[in-house]
Design a protein around this motif. Structure first.
Motif, PDB file in Angstrom:
ATOM      1  N   ASN A 141       0.819  -1.218   0.000  1.00  0.00           N
ATOM      2  CA  ASN A 141       0.000   0.000   0.000  1.00  0.00           C
ATOM      3  C   ASN A 141       0.850   1.265   0.000  1.00  0.00           C
ATOM      4  OD1 ASN A 141      -2.674  -0.880  -0.176  1.00  0.00           O
ATOM      5  ND2 ASN A 141      -2.784  -1.341   2.007  1.00  0.00           N
ATOM      6  N   VAL A 142       1.896   1.290   0.834  1.00  0.00           N
ATOM      7  CA  VAL A 142       2.746   2.486   0.936  1.00  0.00           C
ATOM      8  C   VAL A 142       3.688   2.601  -0.258  1.00  0.00           C
ATOM      9  CG1 VAL A 142       4.590   3.606   2.259  1.00  0.00           C
ATOM     10  CG2 VAL A 142       2.603   2.647   3.444  1.00  0.00           C
ATOM     11  N   ASN A 143       4.371   1.513  -0.589  1.00  0.00           N
ATOM     12  CA  ASN A 143       5.413   1.570  -1.616  1.00  0.00           C
ATOM     13  C   ASN A 143       4.870   1.658  -3.030  1.00  0.00           C
ATOM     14  OD1 ASN A 143       7.083   1.235   0.553  1.00  0.00           O
ATOM     15  ND2 ASN A 143       8.009  -0.666  -0.130  1.00  0.00           N
ATOM     16  N   THR A 144       3.686   1.103  -3.264  1.00  0.00           N
ATOM     17  CA  THR A 144       3.182   0.998  -4.633  1.00  0.00           C
ATOM     18  C   THR A 144       1.858   1.712  -4.836  1.00  0.00           C
ATOM     19  OG1 THR A 144       4.211  -1.196  -4.744  1.00  0.00           O
ATOM     20  CG2 THR A 144       2.695  -0.610  -6.508  1.00  0.00           C
ATOM     21  N   ILE A 145       0.841   1.277  -4.135  1.00  0.00           N
ATOM     22  CA  ILE A 145      -0.504   1.803  -4.386  1.00  0.00           C
ATOM     23  C   ILE A 145      -0.585   3.295  -4.077  1.00  0.00           C
ATOM     24  CG2 ILE A 145      -2.931   1.641  -3.697  1.00  0.00           C
ATOM     25  CD1 ILE A 145      -2.493  -1.361  -3.301  1.00  0.00           C
ATOM     26  N   SER A 146       0.073   3.738  -3.004  1.00  0.00           N
ATOM     27  CA  SER A 146       0.031   5.166  -2.676  1.00  0.00           C
ATOM     28  C   SER A 146       0.632   6.010  -3.796  1.00  0.00           C
ATOM     29  CB  SER A 146       0.772   5.435  -1.363  1.00  0.00           C
ATOM     30  OG  SER A 146       2.174   5.358  -1.520  1.00  0.00           O
ATOM     31  N   VAL A 147       1.698   5.510  -4.421  1.00  0.00           N
ATOM     32  CA  VAL A 147       2.348   6.260  -5.498  1.00  0.00           C
ATOM     33  C   VAL A 147       1.407   6.401  -6.697  1.00  0.00           C
ATOM     34  CG1 VAL A 147       4.322   6.360  -7.050  1.00  0.00           C
ATOM     35  CG2 VAL A 147       4.608   5.442  -4.743  1.00  0.00           C
ATOM     36  N   LEU A 148       0.769   5.301  -7.067  1.00  0.00           N
ATOM     37  CA  LEU A 148      -0.177   5.351  -8.188  1.00  0.00           C
ATOM     38  C   LEU A 148      -1.332   6.291  -7.885  1.00  0.00           C
ATOM     39  CD1 LEU A 148       1.524   2.820  -8.922  1.00  0.00           C
ATOM     40  CD2 LEU A 148      -0.573   1.781  -9.778  1.00  0.00           C
ATOM     41  N   ARG A 149      -1.824   6.265  -6.659  1.00  0.00           N
ATOM     42  CA  ARG A 149      -2.941   7.132  -6.290  1.00  0.00           C
ATOM     43  C   ARG A 149      -2.541   8.603  -6.330  1.00  0.00           C
ATOM     44  NH1 ARG A 149      -6.113   5.255  -1.029  1.00  0.00           N
ATOM     45  NH2 ARG A 149      -7.555   6.809  -1.901  1.00  0.00           N
ATOM     46  N   ILE A 150      -1.355   8.918  -5.809  1.00  0.00           N
ATOM     47  CA  ILE A 150      -0.896  10.313  -5.811  1.00  0.00           C
ATOM     48  C   ILE A 150      -0.711  10.809  -7.239  1.00  0.00           C
ATOM     49  CG2 ILE A 150       1.040  11.822  -5.206  1.00  0.00           C
ATOM     50  CD1 ILE A 150       1.384   9.997  -2.691  1.00  0.00           C
ATOM     51  N   ILE A 151      -0.063   9.996  -8.066  1.00  0.00           N
ATOM     52  CA  ILE A 151       0.137  10.395  -9.465  1.00  0.00           C
ATOM     53  C   ILE A 151      -1.201  10.572 -10.173  1.00  0.00           C
ATOM     54  CG2 ILE A 151       0.979   9.554 -11.706  1.00  0.00           C
ATOM     55  CD1 ILE A 151       3.441   8.529 -10.270  1.00  0.00           C
ATOM     56  N   LYS A 152      -2.164   9.735  -9.853  1.00  0.00           N
ATOM     57  CA  LYS A 152      -3.495   9.885 -10.451  1.00  0.00           C
ATOM     58  C   LYS A 152      -4.102  11.242 -10.112  1.00  0.00           C
ATOM     59  CE  LYS A 152      -7.019   8.307 -12.768  1.00  0.00           C
ATOM     60  NZ  LYS A 152      -6.899   8.019 -14.225  1.00  0.00           N
ATOM     61  N   HIS A 153      -3.904  11.718  -8.886  1.00  0.00           N
ATOM     62  CA  HIS A 153      -4.448  13.010  -8.473  1.00  0.00           C
ATOM     63  C   HIS A 153      -3.770  14.172  -9.201  1.00  0.00           C
ATOM     64  CE1 HIS A 153      -7.278  12.166  -5.097  1.00  0.00           C
ATOM     65  NE2 HIS A 153      -6.635  11.003  -5.107  1.00  0.00           N
ATOM     66  N   PHE A 154      -2.547  13.966  -9.679  1.00  0.00           N
ATOM     67  CA  PHE A 154      -1.833  15.039 -10.385  1.00  0.00           C
ATOM     68  C   PHE A 154      -1.702  14.758 -11.877  1.00  0.00           C
ATOM     69  CE2 PHE A 154      -0.479  15.653  -6.006  1.00  0.00           C
ATOM     70  CZ  PHE A 154      -0.578  17.035  -5.875  1.00  0.00           C
ATOM     71  N   TYR A 155      -2.360  13.719 -12.350  1.00  0.00           N
ATOM     72  CA  TYR A 155      -2.100  13.289 -13.730  1.00  0.00           C
ATOM     73  C   TYR A 155      -2.564  14.301 -14.770  1.00  0.00           C
ATOM     74  CZ  TYR A 155      -0.933  10.123 -17.462  1.00  0.00           C
ATOM     75  OH  TYR A 155      -0.338   9.564 -18.568  1.00  0.00           O
ATOM     76  N   SER A 156      -3.564  15.083 -14.466  1.00  0.00           N
ATOM     77  CA  SER A 156      -3.992  16.106 -15.428  1.00  0.00           C
ATOM     78  C   SER A 156      -2.884  17.135 -15.650  1.00  0.00           C
ATOM     79  CB  SER A 156      -5.263  16.811 -14.943  1.00  0.00           C
ATOM     80  OG  SER A 156      -5.043  17.478 -13.705  1.00  0.00           O
ATOM     81  N   LYS A 157      -2.027  17.339 -14.650  1.00  0.00           N
ATOM     82  CA  LYS A 157      -0.885  18.247 -14.798  1.00  0.00           C
ATOM     83  C   LYS A 157       0.264  17.574 -15.546  1.00  0.00           C
ATOM     84  CE  LYS A 157      -1.721  20.969 -10.572  1.00  0.00           C
ATOM     85  NZ  LYS A 157      -1.678  22.334 -11.134  1.00  0.00           N
ATOM     86  N   ILE A 158       0.484  16.284 -15.270  1.00  0.00           N
ATOM     87  CA  ILE A 158       1.537  15.541 -15.964  1.00  0.00           C
ATOM     88  C   ILE A 158       1.154  15.347 -17.430  1.00  0.00           C
ATOM     89  CG2 ILE A 158       2.832  13.368 -16.031  1.00  0.00           C
ATOM     90  CD1 ILE A 158       2.194  13.066 -13.023  1.00  0.00           C
ATOM     91  N   HIS A 159      -0.096  14.993 -17.654  1.00  0.00           N
ATOM     92  CA  HIS A 159      -0.644  14.732 -18.989  1.00  0.00           C
ATOM     93  C   HIS A 159      -1.055  16.061 -19.617  1.00  0.00           C
ATOM     94  CE1 HIS A 159      -3.626  12.979 -21.887  1.00  0.00           C
ATOM     95  NE2 HIS A 159      -2.742  11.994 -21.908  1.00  0.00           N
ATOM     96  N   SER A 160      -0.040  16.929 -19.838  1.00  0.00           N
ATOM     97  CA  SER A 160      -0.313  18.307 -20.243  1.00  0.00           C
ATOM     98  C   SER A 160       0.889  18.883 -20.977  1.00  0.00           C
ATOM     99  CB  SER A 160      -0.618  19.149 -18.988  1.00  0.00           C
ATOM    100  OG  SER A 160      -0.575  20.522 -19.261  1.00  0.00           O
ATOM    101  N   ALA A 161       0.630  19.916 -21.750  1.00  0.00           N
ATOM    102  CA  ALA A 161       1.718  20.612 -22.456  1.00  0.00           C
ATOM    103  C   ALA A 161       2.489  21.530 -21.517  1.00  0.00           C
ATOM    104  CB  ALA A 161       1.158  21.404 -23.630  1.00  0.00           C
ATOM    105  N   THR A 162       1.926  21.831 -20.369  1.00  0.00           N
ATOM    106  CA  THR A 162       2.602  22.664 -19.372  1.00  0.00           C
ATOM    107  C   THR A 162       3.642  21.822 -18.625  1.00  0.00           C
ATOM    108  OG1 THR A 162       0.598  23.993 -19.063  1.00  0.00           O
ATOM    109  CG2 THR A 162       2.277  24.131 -17.349  1.00  0.00           C
TER     110      THR A 162
END
Length: 248
Positions: free
Chosen positions: A100-121
């Motif tokens: 949960n800490v090493n893997t799932i938490s990372v995927l969840r956090i990235i999901k919350h910021f993915y609109s920023k990562i998946h962007s031209a900015t």
């Protein structure tokens, strides 16, 4: 005056996370999110005012906290833990919490910021993996599995970003042992970690997608041996870690 964007360091209260937070704070405000408060004694007075701490347990069910941070342009996730132990000696609860800490938490956090990562900015993302995610690692079976999952996730998402025409990348930093951290029962000594933290930030800004510290000096040969005969290299790893345990 326009408010400056912040860097978010999840797991930044000690070790490599804290070293990166301090380095980043020389250029922009930094928010540390962690289960425990930062080791303030390690932070010099000239950057302490640029670092803010918010407590959060990655084992929590609700991650909506991360939706509140709309001024982030750099995401660093260094949270994670592991302990040398044979699989037969690892309780089921520890397996669940570690994944949960090493893997799932990372995927969840990235999901919350993915609109920023998946962007031209421009948006920078760093995830702390491990060389254990690249090969069999007896005494680190669950930890290695948690980091191997991150490796495949990051590689896959980076391809998706490239194919969509976006330049942002997630940088997988996969070291071996890092001296000067609390990992494995060590102690914080940021002077030993700052050079690595600065190199990670440099590679992050260059939008690299993989960084294995000491690759040429150590891990190039280790990985070659592993790919040639993963069974023999696994046995070698077992004997090496057993010796470490006996010495401790």
């Amino acid at each position: 005056m326009k408010k400056r964007n912040r860097a978010l360091v999840v797991g930044g209260s000690n070790g490599i996370g804290l070293a990166m937070a301090i380095c980043l704070a020389r250029e922009q405000p930094v928010l540390i999110v962690d289960k425990v408060e930062p080791d303030y004694d390690q932070i010099s007075s000239n950057v302490k005012s640029f670092i803010v701490f918010q407590k959060f347990d990655l084992l929590s069910a609700d991650y909506s906290l991360f939706d509140e941070f709309d001024d982030i342009d750099t995401l660093v996730v260094t949270a994670g833990w592991g302990k040398l132990a044979l699989f037969e000696d690892i309780p089921e609860e520890v397996i669940i919490n570690m994944i949960n800490v090493n893997t799932i938490s990372v995927l969840r956090i990235i999901k919350h910021f993915y609109s920023k990562i998946h962007s031209a900015t421009t948006f920078h993302t760093v995830v702390m993996g491990s060389i254990a995610g690249f090969m069999s690692s007896p005494f680190f079976s669950v930890y290695g599995a948690s980091k191997a999952a991150l490796k495949i996730f990051i590689e896959s998402v980076n391809v998706e970003l490239k194919k969509k025409g976006f330049a942002n990348r997630i940088l997988n930093v996969s070291p071996g042992q890092i001296k000067g951290t609390l990992f494995g029962g060590g102690e914080n000594n940021l002077l030993l970690i700052f050079p690595l933290a600065e190199e990670i930030i440099c590679r992050m800004k260059a939008r690299d997608d993989l960084f294995i510290p000491q690759y040429e000096e150590v891990f190039k040969n280790v990985l070659q041996r592993y790919y040639q005969d993963f069974r023999a290299e696994g046995e070698h790893s077992y004997d090496y870690k057993l010796l470490r345990l006996q010495q401790n």
